[in-house]
Write a protein that holds these residues in place. Structure first.
Motif, PDB file in Angstrom:
ATOM      1  N   ASN A 278     -32.570  26.940 -48.641  1.00  0.00           N
ATOM      2  CA  ASN A 278     -33.577  26.079 -48.020  1.00  0.00           C
ATOM      3  C   ASN A 278     -34.332  25.265 -49.068  1.00  0.00           C
ATOM      4  O   ASN A 278     -34.669  24.098 -48.839  1.00  0.00           O
ATOM      5  CB  ASN A 278     -34.565  26.917 -47.204  1.00  0.00           C
ATOM      6  CG  ASN A 278     -35.418  26.064 -46.277  1.00  0.00           C
ATOM      7  OD1 ASN A 278     -34.913  25.213 -45.550  1.00  0.00           O
ATOM      8  ND2 ASN A 278     -36.727  26.281 -46.313  1.00  0.00           N
ATOM      9  N   ILE A 279     -34.570  25.873 -50.222  1.00  0.00           N
ATOM     10  CA  ILE A 279     -35.201  25.134 -51.313  1.00  0.00           C
ATOM     11  C   ILE A 279     -34.304  23.978 -51.754  1.00  0.00           C
ATOM     12  O   ILE A 279     -34.770  22.844 -51.937  1.00  0.00           O
ATOM     13  CB  ILE A 279     -35.493  26.074 -52.501  1.00  0.00           C
ATOM     14  CG1 ILE A 279     -36.643  27.019 -52.159  1.00  0.00           C
ATOM     15  CG2 ILE A 279     -35.840  25.260 -53.756  1.00  0.00           C
ATOM     16  CD1 ILE A 279     -36.894  28.086 -53.206  1.00  0.00           C
ATOM     17  N   LEU A 280     -33.008  24.247 -51.914  1.00  0.00           N
ATOM     18  CA  LEU A 280     -32.080  23.190 -52.322  1.00  0.00           C
ATOM     19  C   LEU A 280     -32.004  22.068 -51.288  1.00  0.00           C
ATOM     20  O   LEU A 280     -31.775  20.907 -51.632  1.00  0.00           O
ATOM     21  CB  LEU A 280     -30.689  23.780 -52.568  1.00  0.00           C
ATOM     22  CG  LEU A 280     -30.568  24.702 -53.782  1.00  0.00           C
ATOM     23  CD1 LEU A 280     -29.195  25.367 -53.817  1.00  0.00           C
ATOM     24  CD2 LEU A 280     -30.831  23.946 -55.078  1.00  0.00           C
ATOM     25  N   ASP A 281     -32.207  22.413 -50.021  1.00  0.00           N
ATOM     26  CA  ASP A 281     -32.222  21.393 -48.970  1.00  0.00           C
ATOM     27  C   ASP A 281     -33.391  20.420 -49.132  1.00  0.00           C
ATOM     28  O   ASP A 281     -33.339  19.293 -48.625  1.00  0.00           O
ATOM     29  CB  ASP A 281     -32.342  22.053 -47.590  1.00  0.00           C
ATOM     30  CG  ASP A 281     -31.055  22.725 -47.148  1.00  0.00           C
ATOM     31  OD1 ASP A 281     -29.986  22.402 -47.692  1.00  0.00           O
ATOM     32  OD2 ASP A 281     -31.130  23.589 -46.243  1.00  0.00           O
ATOM     33  N   HIS A 282     -34.461  20.874 -49.800  1.00  0.00           N
ATOM     34  CA  HIS A 282     -35.667  20.053 -49.919  1.00  0.00           C
ATOM     35  C   HIS A 282     -35.943  19.563 -51.340  1.00  0.00           C
ATOM     36  O   HIS A 282     -36.772  18.661 -51.529  1.00  0.00           O
ATOM     37  CB  HIS A 282     -36.896  20.852 -49.449  1.00  0.00           C
ATOM     38  CG  HIS A 282     -36.905  21.145 -47.982  1.00  0.00           C
ATOM     39  ND1 HIS A 282     -36.281  22.249 -47.434  1.00  0.00           N
ATOM     40  CD2 HIS A 282     -37.445  20.463 -46.941  1.00  0.00           C
ATOM     41  CE1 HIS A 282     -36.443  22.248 -46.117  1.00  0.00           C
ATOM     42  NE2 HIS A 282     -37.145  21.168 -45.798  1.00  0.00           N
ATOM     43  N   ALA A 283     -35.297  20.120 -52.335  1.00  0.00           N
ATOM     44  CA  ALA A 283     -35.608  19.818 -53.730  1.00  0.00           C
ATOM     45  C   ALA A 283     -35.158  18.424 -54.136  1.00  0.00           C
ATOM     46  O   ALA A 283     -34.229  17.850 -53.565  1.00  0.00           O
ATOM     47  CB  ALA A 283     -34.961  20.862 -54.635  1.00  0.00           C
ATOM     48  N   GLU A 284     -35.799  17.911 -55.165  1.00  0.00           N
ATOM     49  CA  GLU A 284     -35.456  16.613 -55.747  1.00  0.00           C
ATOM     50  C   GLU A 284     -34.801  16.807 -57.109  1.00  0.00           C
ATOM     51  O   GLU A 284     -35.015  17.841 -57.757  1.00  0.00           O
ATOM     52  CB  GLU A 284     -36.715  15.753 -55.904  1.00  0.00           C
ATOM     53  CG  GLU A 284     -37.420  15.416 -54.601  1.00  0.00           C
ATOM     54  CD  GLU A 284     -36.561  14.589 -53.657  1.00  0.00           C
ATOM     55  OE1 GLU A 284     -35.723  13.799 -54.164  1.00  0.00           O
ATOM     56  OE2 GLU A 284     -36.722  14.724 -52.434  1.00  0.00           O
ATOM     57  N   PRO A 285     -33.990  15.855 -57.549  1.00  0.00           N
ATOM     58  CA  PRO A 285     -33.402  15.958 -58.884  1.00  0.00           C
ATOM     59  C   PRO A 285     -34.473  16.212 -59.940  1.00  0.00           C
ATOM     60  O   PRO A 285     -35.530  15.567 -59.933  1.00  0.00           O
ATOM     61  CB  PRO A 285     -32.736  14.600 -59.079  1.00  0.00           C
ATOM     62  CG  PRO A 285     -32.411  14.142 -57.691  1.00  0.00           C
ATOM     63  CD  PRO A 285     -33.550  14.628 -56.845  1.00  0.00           C
ATOM     64  N   ASP A 309     -28.914  15.466 -60.224  1.00  0.00           N
ATOM     65  CA  ASP A 309     -28.806  14.270 -59.375  1.00  0.00           C
ATOM     66  C   ASP A 309     -27.780  14.428 -58.260  1.00  0.00           C
ATOM     67  O   ASP A 309     -27.857  13.739 -57.237  1.00  0.00           O
ATOM     68  CB  ASP A 309     -28.433  13.050 -60.231  1.00  0.00           C
ATOM     69  CG  ASP A 309     -29.548  12.645 -61.187  1.00  0.00           C
ATOM     70  OD1 ASP A 309     -30.701  13.013 -60.926  1.00  0.00           O
ATOM     71  OD2 ASP A 309     -29.241  11.967 -62.191  1.00  0.00           O
ATOM     72  N   GLU A 310     -26.811  15.328 -58.446  1.00  0.00           N
ATOM     73  CA  GLU A 310     -25.741  15.531 -57.464  1.00  0.00           C
ATOM     74  C   GLU A 310     -26.285  16.004 -56.110  1.00  0.00           C
ATOM     75  O   GLU A 310     -25.632  15.839 -55.080  1.00  0.00           O
ATOM     76  CB  GLU A 310     -24.729  16.553 -57.977  1.00  0.00           C
ATOM     77  CG  GLU A 310     -23.898  16.084 -59.151  1.00  0.00           C
ATOM     78  CD  GLU A 310     -22.783  15.142 -58.738  1.00  0.00           C
ATOM     79  OE1 GLU A 310     -22.316  15.235 -57.585  1.00  0.00           O
ATOM     80  OE2 GLU A 310     -22.379  14.308 -59.574  1.00  0.00           O
ATOM     81  N   ILE A 311     -27.467  16.594 -56.093  1.00  0.00           N
ATOM     82  CA  ILE A 311     -28.011  17.178 -54.863  1.00  0.00           C
ATOM     83  C   ILE A 311     -28.168  16.123 -53.772  1.00  0.00           C
ATOM     84  O   ILE A 311     -27.940  16.396 -52.583  1.00  0.00           O
ATOM     85  CB  ILE A 311     -29.369  17.872 -55.134  1.00  0.00           C
ATOM     86  CG1 ILE A 311     -29.812  18.712 -53.921  1.00  0.00           C
ATOM     87  CG2 ILE A 311     -30.442  16.870 -55.507  1.00  0.00           C
ATOM     88  CD1 ILE A 311     -29.004  19.940 -53.679  1.00  0.00           C
ATOM     89  N   THR A 312     -28.541  14.916 -54.152  1.00  0.00           N
ATOM     90  CA  THR A 312     -28.802  13.884 -53.142  1.00  0.00           C
ATOM     91  C   THR A 312     -27.532  13.454 -52.421  1.00  0.00           C
ATOM     92  O   THR A 312     -27.584  12.995 -51.278  1.00  0.00           O
ATOM     93  CB  THR A 312     -29.470  12.661 -53.789  1.00  0.00           C
ATOM     94  OG1 THR A 312     -28.641  12.171 -54.854  1.00  0.00           O
ATOM     95  CG2 THR A 312     -30.838  13.024 -54.348  1.00  0.00           C
ATOM     96  N   GLU A 313     -26.382  13.577 -53.083  1.00  0.00           N
ATOM     97  CA  GLU A 313     -25.118  13.163 -52.478  1.00  0.00           C
ATOM     98  C   GLU A 313     -24.465  14.289 -51.672  1.00  0.00           C
ATOM     99  O   GLU A 313     -23.708  14.014 -50.743  1.00  0.00           O
ATOM    100  CB  GLU A 313     -24.151  12.705 -53.566  1.00  0.00           C
ATOM    101  CG  GLU A 313     -24.615  11.484 -54.337  1.00  0.00           C
ATOM    102  CD  GLU A 313     -23.617  11.068 -55.400  1.00  0.00           C
ATOM    103  OE1 GLU A 313     -22.490  11.608 -55.398  1.00  0.00           O
ATOM    104  OE2 GLU A 313     -23.965  10.202 -56.232  1.00  0.00           O
TER     105      GLU A 313
END
Length: 345
Positions: A278-285, A309-313
């Motif tokens: 859930n944290i990864l769903d909301h975190a920013e690079p 940065d990969e999290i946003t994609e």
């Protein structure tokens, strides 16, 4: 740098409210909700178990990772509610997600921290170059005896993590563990329900290990609570989670995304993996994450993690944790008792 290449979560859609359980046993639901910081919990249906939860979470992790499942060299399923006493869950999961038979697979058990133990094992195998990717899962359909305090919290759910070196969505910078022989919670072979030490499960069990692991990780990395954007701890209930975070110096904004117990209960081996998802769903690079699990018996695993940065994609490539949690249907105690096998024929 070893890190998380893909992650996925799953929580059964059925829920039972604390007040519904309290009504059966004559307890005060308001006092229970406030004392435990738990309002309702997830309930596995008749055809859901640790394996089905693990498979769904793993498929979501693969969707985010975007890798060929045949490149996975290890599959670990951490749980204290494996459906078979003698028959691995990990082999079922590996085949269900299309992994190659040329891999190592094993079931792990360390109460509620078996999932994070799997992540540590996967880190070592990938970092050593023995394999390109490893899959670690924490999932449970936990047990609580009728009328016991655990019945208000013991629930079901899990999350999966693919560990690799390339195209990571979050890098794992450090890990630290603290373990002792503290028998605060146990279930012998053949017993339907676990035994626990009541208040003893708080001190010297949960808090000693979580705080010791956290302080050891702070010392190892030269950091403190103010250096992190998010934190997540094991959550047998919301009260323990919030108290541990406060003692360590974290504020409510840092703790909010990792705390899921109030709405799904204690998913045991799935608790910290789900909180982290859930944290990864909301975190920013660039966000920094501090994580400490806990397993009775007893031990804690800690991790420091940096989001890339990969999290946003990648995070929108599979259902998000809160979306899964929000898809729910309430059941009464009779249906809950049937699905949990509390009615013996």
């Amino acid at each position: 740098m070893v890190g998380i290449v893909g992650y996925g979560a799953h929580v059964p859609s059925y829920r039972i409210k604390v007040e519904e359980i309290a009504k059966v046993w004559g307890d005060d639901p308001v006092a229970l909700s406030r004392g435990l910081v738990v309002n309702e919990k997830s309930v596995p249906s008749a055809d859901e178990d640790t394996v089905t939860i693990a498979v769904t979470a793993a498929r979501y992790a693969l969707a985010r990772a975007g890798i060929d499942p045949k490149k996975i060299g290890a599959v670990y399923v951490g749980s204290e509610s494996h459906p078979y006493a003698v028959k691995p869950s990990a082999t079922i999961v590996a085949e269900a997600v299309g992994a190659s038979p040329e891999l190592t697979a094993a079931d792990l058990e360390f109460a509620c921290k078996a999932g994070t133990a799997g992540i540590q094992m996967s880190m070592g195998l990938v970092d050593s170059g023995m394999m390109e990717y490893a899959l670690a899962i924490g999932a449970d359909t936990s047990q609580g005896a009728p009328g016991d305090a655990l019945e208000y919290t013991a629930s079901a759910g899990g999350a999966a993590y693919i560990i690799g070196k390339e195209n990571t969505i979050a890098d794992i910078n450090a890990t630290y563990s603290y373990t002792t022989d503290t028998p605060d919670f146990y279930r012998r072979e053949g017993q339907d329900y676990p035994s626990h030490g009541g208040r003893f499960t708080g001190e010297p069990a949960y808090f000693k290990h979580v705080l010791s692991a956290a302080k050891g990780l702070f010392e190892k990395t030269g950091t403190s609570a103010e250096d992190y954007d998010h934190a997540c701890f094991h959550q047998p209930n919301g009260k323990f989670y919030l108290r541990a975070g406060k003692i360590l110096g974290f504020n409510s904004d840092q703790l909010k995304y990792g705390l899921l117990t109030p709405n799904i209960g204690n998913t045991y081996s799935g608790a910290v993996p789900l909180g982290l998802s859930n944290i990864l769903d909301h975190a920013e690079p660039g966000d920094e994450i501090f994580v400490v699990s806990y397993g009775s018996g007893a031990g804690s695993d800690g991790f420091t993690i940096t989001v890339t940065d990969e999290i946003t994609e990648k995070r929108d490539l599979a259902p998000k944790t809160q979306e899964i949690i929000d898809n729910k249907k309430y059941v009464d105690y009779a249906v809950y008792a049937k699905y949990k096998g509390k009615i013996k024929m």
